[in-house]
Design a protein around this motif. Structure first.
Motif, short mmCIF file in Angstrom:
data_model
loop_
_atom_site.label_atom_id
_atom_site.label_comp_id
_atom_site.label_asym_id
_atom_site.label_seq_id
_atom_site.Cartn_x
_atom_site.Cartn_y
_atom_site.Cartn_z
N HIS A 120 0.84 -1.20 0.00
CA HIS A 120 0.00 0.00 0.00
C HIS A 120 0.87 1.25 0.00
O HIS A 120 0.60 2.21 -0.73
N LEU A 121 1.93 1.25 0.80
CA LEU A 121 2.83 2.41 0.83
C LEU A 121 3.51 2.61 -0.52
O LEU A 121 3.67 3.75 -0.98
N SER A 128 8.36 11.93 4.77
CA SER A 128 9.06 12.01 6.06
C SER A 128 9.78 10.71 6.41
O SER A 128 10.60 10.68 7.32
N GLU A 152 0.93 4.20 -2.78
CA GLU A 152 0.74 5.61 -2.45
C GLU A 152 1.95 6.44 -2.87
O GLU A 152 1.80 7.56 -3.36
N ARG A 153 3.14 5.88 -2.71
CA ARG A 153 4.35 6.59 -3.12
C ARG A 153 4.35 6.81 -4.63
O ARG A 153 4.80 7.86 -5.12
N SER A 175 -1.08 11.88 -3.70
CA SER A 175 -1.47 10.99 -2.60
C SER A 175 -1.74 11.79 -1.33
O SER A 175 -1.00 12.71 -0.99
N ALA A 176 -2.79 11.42 -0.62
CA ALA A 176 -3.07 12.05 0.67
C ALA A 176 -1.97 11.75 1.69
O ALA A 176 -1.79 12.47 2.66
N PHE A 177 -1.22 10.68 1.43
CA PHE A 177 -0.14 10.26 2.34
C PHE A 177 1.22 10.84 1.95
O PHE A 177 2.23 10.50 2.57
N HIS A 178 1.26 11.69 0.94
CA HIS A 178 2.53 12.22 0.44
C HIS A 178 3.40 12.84 1.54
O HIS A 178 4.59 12.50 1.63
N TYR A 187 3.50 12.26 4.72
CA TYR A 187 3.99 11.18 5.59
C TYR A 187 5.07 10.37 4.89
O TYR A 187 6.13 10.09 5.46
N ILE A 188 4.82 9.99 3.65
CA ILE A 188 5.78 9.17 2.91
C ILE A 188 7.10 9.92 2.72
O ILE A 188 8.18 9.34 2.84
#
Length: 68
Positions: free
Chosen positions: A22-23, A41, A26-27, A33-36, A38-39
């Motif tokens: 999943h990561l 970091s 998203e990467r 990505s909404a997780f950009h 976080y990724i």
């Protein structure tokens, strides 16, 4: 993506493997990505004793870090 995750879990794929996939997905989406944040970091590289060579582990001899 939800269906793929469910299928992986049904086929005994570990939860950690599903998270890693999943990561990676998203990467691949980059800034969309909404997780950009976080990724971005997360560290790009890391060093774990699990991946050390026998020679590197040998350097731990005489310490409390190497099991007897």
């Amino acid at each position: 993506l939800k269906g793929v995750v469910e299928e992986l879990l049904r086929s005994n794929c570990s939860a950690n493997s599903v998270l890693a996939l999943h990561l990676l997905h998203e990467r691949s989406l980059g800034e969309s990505s909404a997780f950009h944040p976080y990724i971005e970091s997360l560290p790009r590289t890391f060093d774990l004793p699990l991946a050390w060579s026998a020679e590197e582990l040998e350097e731990l001899n005489g310490t409390q870090l190497l099991p007897r």
